[in-house]
Design a protein around this motif. Sequence first.
Motif, PDB file in Angstrom:
ATOM      1  N   THR A 107       0.833  -1.202   0.000  1.00  0.00           N
ATOM      2  CA  THR A 107       0.000   0.000   0.000  1.00  0.00           C
ATOM      3  C   THR A 107       0.866   1.249   0.000  1.00  0.00           C
ATOM      4  OG1 THR A 107      -1.790  -1.134   1.178  1.00  0.00           O
ATOM      5  CG2 THR A 107      -1.763   1.269   1.281  1.00  0.00           C
ATOM      6  N   LEU A 108       1.940   1.226   0.755  1.00  0.00           N
ATOM      7  CA  LEU A 108       2.888   2.345   0.779  1.00  0.00           C
ATOM      8  C   LEU A 108       3.398   2.638  -0.628  1.00  0.00           C
ATOM      9  CD1 LEU A 108       4.548   4.102   3.007  1.00  0.00           C
ATOM     10  CD2 LEU A 108       6.388   2.532   2.450  1.00  0.00           C
ATOM     11  N   SER A 109       3.769   1.597  -1.340  1.00  0.00           N
ATOM     12  CA  SER A 109       4.271   1.744  -2.707  1.00  0.00           C
ATOM     13  C   SER A 109       3.194   2.310  -3.633  1.00  0.00           C
ATOM     14  CB  SER A 109       4.757   0.388  -3.230  1.00  0.00           C
ATOM     15  OG  SER A 109       5.080   0.460  -4.603  1.00  0.00           O
ATOM     16  N   ALA A 110       1.973   1.783  -3.512  1.00  0.00           N
ATOM     17  CA  ALA A 110       0.882   2.242  -4.368  1.00  0.00           C
ATOM     18  C   ALA A 110       0.581   3.715  -4.142  1.00  0.00           C
ATOM     19  CB  ALA A 110      -0.363   1.397  -4.100  1.00  0.00           C
ATOM     20  N   ILE A 111       0.581   4.140  -2.894  1.00  0.00           N
ATOM     21  CA  ILE A 111       0.324   5.555  -2.586  1.00  0.00           C
ATOM     22  C   ILE A 111       1.447   6.428  -3.123  1.00  0.00           C
ATOM     23  CG2 ILE A 111       0.042   7.235  -0.722  1.00  0.00           C
ATOM     24  CD1 ILE A 111      -1.200   4.974   0.950  1.00  0.00           C
ATOM     25  N   THR A 113       3.275   5.961  -5.679  1.00  0.00           N
ATOM     26  CA  THR A 113       3.283   6.036  -7.142  1.00  0.00           C
ATOM     27  C   THR A 113       1.972   6.550  -7.721  1.00  0.00           C
ATOM     28  OG1 THR A 113       2.621   3.702  -7.278  1.00  0.00           O
ATOM     29  CG2 THR A 113       4.975   4.187  -7.370  1.00  0.00           C
ATOM     30  N   GLY A 114       1.015   6.880  -6.851  1.00  0.00           N
ATOM     31  CA  GLY A 114      -0.246   7.429  -7.325  1.00  0.00           C
ATOM     32  C   GLY A 114      -1.207   6.411  -7.883  1.00  0.00           C
ATOM     33  N   ALA A 115      -1.011   5.135  -7.570  1.00  0.00           N
ATOM     34  CA  ALA A 115      -1.930   4.096  -8.038  1.00  0.00           C
ATOM     35  C   ALA A 115      -3.283   4.281  -7.363  1.00  0.00           C
ATOM     36  CB  ALA A 115      -1.362   2.719  -7.723  1.00  0.00           C
ATOM     37  N   CYS A 116      -4.328   4.007  -8.093  1.00  0.00           N
ATOM     38  CA  CYS A 116      -5.683   4.131  -7.537  1.00  0.00           C
ATOM     39  C   CYS A 116      -6.491   2.899  -7.926  1.00  0.00           C
ATOM     40  CB  CYS A 116      -6.366   5.393  -8.051  1.00  0.00           C
ATOM     41  SG  CYS A 116      -5.627   6.934  -7.464  1.00  0.00           S
ATOM     42  N   ASN A 117      -5.958   1.742  -7.608  1.00  0.00           N
ATOM     43  CA  ASN A 117      -6.582   0.486  -8.022  1.00  0.00           C
ATOM     44  C   ASN A 117      -7.700   0.039  -7.101  1.00  0.00           C
ATOM     45  OD1 ASN A 117      -4.859   0.066 -10.300  1.00  0.00           O
ATOM     46  ND2 ASN A 117      -3.235  -0.543  -8.886  1.00  0.00           N
ATOM     47  N   ASN A 118      -7.833   0.660  -5.947  1.00  0.00           N
ATOM     48  CA  ASN A 118      -8.932   0.356  -5.032  1.00  0.00           C
ATOM     49  C   ASN A 118      -9.244   1.617  -4.231  1.00  0.00           C
ATOM     50  OD1 ASN A 118      -7.144   0.400  -2.638  1.00  0.00           O
ATOM     51  ND2 ASN A 118      -6.346  -1.522  -3.459  1.00  0.00           N
ATOM     52  N   ILE A 120      -8.944   2.335  -1.052  1.00  0.00           N
ATOM     53  CA  ILE A 120      -7.917   2.769  -0.095  1.00  0.00           C
ATOM     54  C   ILE A 120      -6.872   3.625  -0.799  1.00  0.00           C
ATOM     55  CG2 ILE A 120      -6.039   1.990   1.405  1.00  0.00           C
ATOM     56  CD1 ILE A 120      -7.743  -0.424   2.142  1.00  0.00           C
ATOM     57  N   GLU A 121      -6.383   3.145  -1.934  1.00  0.00           N
ATOM     58  CA  GLU A 121      -5.370   3.890  -2.680  1.00  0.00           C
ATOM     59  C   GLU A 121      -5.933   5.208  -3.204  1.00  0.00           C
ATOM     60  OE1 GLU A 121      -3.992   1.207  -5.668  1.00  0.00           O
ATOM     61  OE2 GLU A 121      -3.372  -0.315  -4.203  1.00  0.00           O
ATOM     62  N   ALA A 123      -8.440   6.938  -1.904  1.00  0.00           N
ATOM     63  CA  ALA A 123      -8.654   7.848  -0.768  1.00  0.00           C
ATOM     64  C   ALA A 123      -7.354   8.525  -0.360  1.00  0.00           C
ATOM     65  CB  ALA A 123      -9.252   7.077   0.404  1.00  0.00           C
ATOM     66  N   ALA A 124      -6.264   7.757  -0.355  1.00  0.00           N
ATOM     67  CA  ALA A 124      -4.961   8.337  -0.017  1.00  0.00           C
ATOM     68  C   ALA A 124      -4.535   9.344  -1.084  1.00  0.00           C
ATOM     69  CB  ALA A 124      -3.920   7.237   0.132  1.00  0.00           C
ATOM     70  N   ASP A 125      -4.790   9.019  -2.346  1.00  0.00           N
ATOM     71  CA  ASP A 125      -4.442   9.923  -3.439  1.00  0.00           C
ATOM     72  C   ASP A 125      -5.216  11.233  -3.320  1.00  0.00           C
ATOM     73  OD1 ASP A 125      -2.932  10.102  -6.041  1.00  0.00           O
ATOM     74  OD2 ASP A 125      -4.953  10.461  -6.810  1.00  0.00           O
ATOM     75  N   VAL A 126      -6.490  11.139  -2.958  1.00  0.00           N
ATOM     76  CA  VAL A 126      -7.313  12.338  -2.753  1.00  0.00           C
ATOM     77  C   VAL A 126      -6.760  13.165  -1.595  1.00  0.00           C
ATOM     78  CG1 VAL A 126      -9.575  13.143  -1.947  1.00  0.00           C
ATOM     79  CG2 VAL A 126      -9.428  11.415  -3.749  1.00  0.00           C
ATOM     80  N   THR A 127      -6.406  12.488  -0.511  1.00  0.00           N
ATOM     81  CA  THR A 127      -5.864  13.196   0.650  1.00  0.00           C
ATOM     82  C   THR A 127      -4.598  13.957   0.277  1.00  0.00           C
ATOM     83  OG1 THR A 127      -6.758  11.458   2.084  1.00  0.00           O
ATOM     84  CG2 THR A 127      -5.105  12.918   3.043  1.00  0.00           C
ATOM     85  N   LEU A 128      -3.754  13.336  -0.532  1.00  0.00           N
ATOM     86  CA  LEU A 128      -2.524  13.987  -0.980  1.00  0.00           C
ATOM     87  C   LEU A 128      -2.815  15.190  -1.879  1.00  0.00           C
ATOM     88  CD1 LEU A 128      -0.095  11.034  -1.810  1.00  0.00           C
ATOM     89  CD2 LEU A 128       0.379  12.956  -0.294  1.00  0.00           C
ATOM     90  N   LYS A 129      -3.667  15.004  -2.868  1.00  0.00           N
ATOM     91  CA  LYS A 129      -3.888  16.083  -3.836  1.00  0.00           C
ATOM     92  C   LYS A 129      -4.612  17.271  -3.219  1.00  0.00           C
ATOM     93  CE  LYS A 129      -8.274  14.705  -6.074  1.00  0.00           C
ATOM     94  NZ  LYS A 129      -8.958  16.007  -6.008  1.00  0.00           N
ATOM     95  N   GLU A 130      -5.388  16.991  -2.168  1.00  0.00           N
ATOM     96  CA  GLU A 130      -6.098  18.076  -1.490  1.00  0.00           C
ATOM     97  C   GLU A 130      -5.270  18.698  -0.365  1.00  0.00           C
ATOM     98  OE1 GLU A 130      -9.044  19.278  -2.430  1.00  0.00           O
ATOM     99  OE2 GLU A 130      -9.193  17.819  -4.091  1.00  0.00           O
TER     100      GLU A 130
END
Length: 209
Positions: A107-111, A113-118, A120-121, A123-130
């Motif tokens: 999950t750390l790796s996916a976050i 690299t910006g992966a959004c395959n599920n 959880i990923e 939600a983390a991507d949204v948290t980062l971009k916001e």
Amino acid sequence: MTGPERITLAMTGASGAQYGLRLLDCLVQEDREVHFLISKAAQLVMATETDVTLPGKPQAMQAFLTEYTGASAAQIKVYGKEDWMAPPASGSSAPSAMVVVPCSTGTLSAIATGACNNLIERAADVTLKERRQLILVPREAPYSSIHLENMLKLSNLGVTILPASPGFYHQPQTLDDIVDFVVARILNLLDIPQDMLPRWGEHHMVNDE
């Protein structure tokens, strides 16, 4: 009320299910609304490490966790891994803070690299971009250079990396004391009140004799 009123709590497939369950309980006791996400791997780890076996469906899981924590109706909201209409999937309605505990290195790796395959990923991507608060609690040993590079990349983006590395200066007597150490640190970062762990120096007595 200090700290965020709405929080996304995600649990992924690293060891340390106790940390996530304890944090959920604490957030409920502090009257926070929790958007709960969990991976299949995390459910397997939880069944292995604890006496808690979660139902498979989000609605049944939400009812179970509500009863398990003593939460009020709708205080805990559970979403499936591909529920793209869930609030954490969009910057317009996502909670202002997200914690992934435990956070697997996958999950750390996916976050990182910006992966959004599920969800959880995503939600983390949204948290980062916001530019909102994101706390990741990895539980792995040892760390490879890949893990460390991903942590550094995320740290440079403002993510808090809080390894599940309990201290012992509070002289823990039980396993629960060790779990509470890490959970208390998470709550401190969220600026949510906790009485499980005194802050360093709070009980320091100066002896002038």
